[in-house]
Design an enzyme around this catalytic site. Structure first.
Site, mmCIF file in Angstrom:
data_model
loop_
_atom_site.group_PDB
_atom_site.id
_atom_site.type_symbol
_atom_site.label_atom_id
_atom_site.label_comp_id
_atom_site.label_asym_id
_atom_site.label_seq_id
_atom_site.Cartn_x
_atom_site.Cartn_y
_atom_site.Cartn_z
ATOM 1 N N CYS A 89 -2.447 93.691 71.829
ATOM 2 C CA CYS A 89 -3.391 94.732 71.448
ATOM 3 C C CYS A 89 -4.790 94.145 71.198
ATOM 4 C CB CYS A 89 -2.853 95.509 70.251
ATOM 5 S SG CYS A 89 -3.650 97.106 69.996
ATOM 6 N N HIS A 145 2.372 97.431 72.683
ATOM 7 C CA HIS A 145 3.148 96.824 71.596
ATOM 8 C C HIS A 145 4.597 96.562 72.002
ATOM 9 C CE1 HIS A 145 0.136 97.254 68.363
ATOM 10 N NE2 HIS A 145 -0.267 98.283 69.094
ATOM 11 N N GLU A 190 6.742 94.884 70.414
ATOM 12 C CA GLU A 190 7.667 94.907 69.267
ATOM 13 C C GLU A 190 8.194 96.315 69.024
ATOM 14 O OE1 GLU A 190 3.946 96.371 67.682
ATOM 15 O OE2 GLU A 190 4.425 94.694 68.990
#
Length: 384
Positions: free
Chosen positions: A265, A359, A361
């Site tokens: 990001c 993202h 994750e």
């Protein structure tokens, strides 16, 4: 748990261009200002609220019913709620989940987050899509829209704002590696620069045998090297990447030393700037958990989670020579061709560093891109 006992207080939302929405107070009473944006996720509101990347933003949820699973103590992405304000259409009257500890309304109130409910969020979202993200204010103490508009226009803009220092950790800390199929618990040591890092990010690295040393955003190259890391990681975070200079210089120094790098990001945007590319502000940004992205190195399409209002200005059709190697766009958004990833290779074609705008994750969200953490491990092993 019964229905809320408090009566709703009238609230008003005013956008920078003069558009006015009226509704009821949701969360704390008072007044707040920030950049009005929208999030298209139908779940994950607790992770959204506690994502430091939303610092100084008033978030509108496009899903009409919010708060139905309440708030728990396991899912926050940081130690507090970071959004400047919250806009929902139809908040749940009673949360229903075995994991719930309190209602979302109560949590917003406890943390002093001013919100508004009963708003036509579809109309608001369409307005922001047409006019772009803009400054806004929510108030439960002001009934005069013109008076609130004047304060909105006097508030700070997101463009030009350097905010990572406001959300970063004050002191370094370590997230230990976890044992895995490789046997020993620790495989690598990584320095993670906290520009607004989410809890799940070092957790994803730790479960792959990475000992993560999280350093403040103000860390120097000497602080990084003192850890003797196998790799360097830059996290997500808020603000304008063009206003950030210290971290870019640190990254350039690390790249010059050959330190393997992975960024997510904001870490993608700063990687772009370190390589000599520009950045620019998107009209209304990407914020949601259902964005299609192609990994151009494999040809595979991933459904991904996004939260960014800025993007890297890099050419999609050619490689770029940099002082650190050959840079190219590795990932692209299939909705609008926005750059979603970069990679840096040496003259022989070996991967040296990479980053993604989204993202991997993904909490809450899809897990299609979790392989990128394995790619980082491969890079540090010299097998990428």
């Amino acid at each position: 748990m019964g229905l809320p006992s408090h009566a709703p207080t009238p609230a008003i939302l005013v956008l920078e261009d003069g558009r006015v929405f009226r509704g009821d107070s949701y969360g704390a009473t008072g007044e707040t200002f920030g950049e009005a944006v929208f999030n298209t996720g139908m779940t994950g509101y607790q992770e959204t609220l506690t994502d430091p990347s939303y610092h100084r933003q008033i978030v509108t949820m496009t899903a009409p019913h919010i708060g139905n699973t309440g708030v728990n103590d396991e899912d926050p992405e940081s130690s507090r709620i970071w959004v400047a304000g919250y806009v929902v259409r139809d908040p749940a009257r009673v949360p229903s989940s075995w994991r719930s500890r309190r209602s979302l309304d109560d949590e917003l109130r406890a943390q002093g987050v001013v919100g508004i409910s009963g708003v036509d969020t579809r109309a608001l979202t369409r307005h922001l899509r047409e006019r772009g993200a803009m400054r806004a204010g929510i108030s439960t103490v002001e009934t005069d829209a013109e008076a609130l508009l004047a304060r909105v226009r006097a508030s700070g803009a997101m463009a030009g704002a350097e905010l990572s220092g406001e959300v970063s950790t004050d002191a370094a800390y370590v997230v230990p590696a976890r044992p895995g199929p490789w046997g020993e618990a620790k495989r690598f040591t990584v320095v993670a620069l906290d520009l607004g890092i989410k809890t799940m990010t070092p957790a994803r690295m730790a479960e792959r045998g990475i000992e993560v040393h999280v350093l403040p955003a103000t860390a120097s190259i000497e602080d990084v090297l003192a850890v003797e890391p196998d790799g360097l990681f830059f996290s997500n975070g808020p603000g304008d990447p063009a206003a950030t200079t210290g971290q870019v210089a640190l990254l350039q120094d690390a790249l010059g030393r050959g330190l393997p790098y992975f960024g997510i990001c904001f870490g993608n945007q700063l990687f772009g700037r370190a390589l000599g590319f520009g950045t620019y502000k998107l009209v209304y940004g990407h914020r949601g958990i259902n964005q299609p992205v192609m990994d151009r190195t494999t040809g595979k399409v991933e459904v991904t989670a996004h939260n960014h209002g800025f993007a890297v200005d890099a050419p999609l059709d050619r490689d770029t020579e940099t002082p650190y190697g050959v840079a190219s766009v590795s990932h692209v958004c299939l909705n609008d061709d926005v750059v979603e990833g970069l990679e840096l290779r040496d003259a022989a074609g070996a991967l040296r560093a990479f980053s993604v705008q989204y993202h991997p994750e993904a909490a809450a969200g899809p897990h299609d891109a979790a392989y990128l953490f394995d790619r980082f491990c491969d890079l540090m092993e010299g097998r990428a």
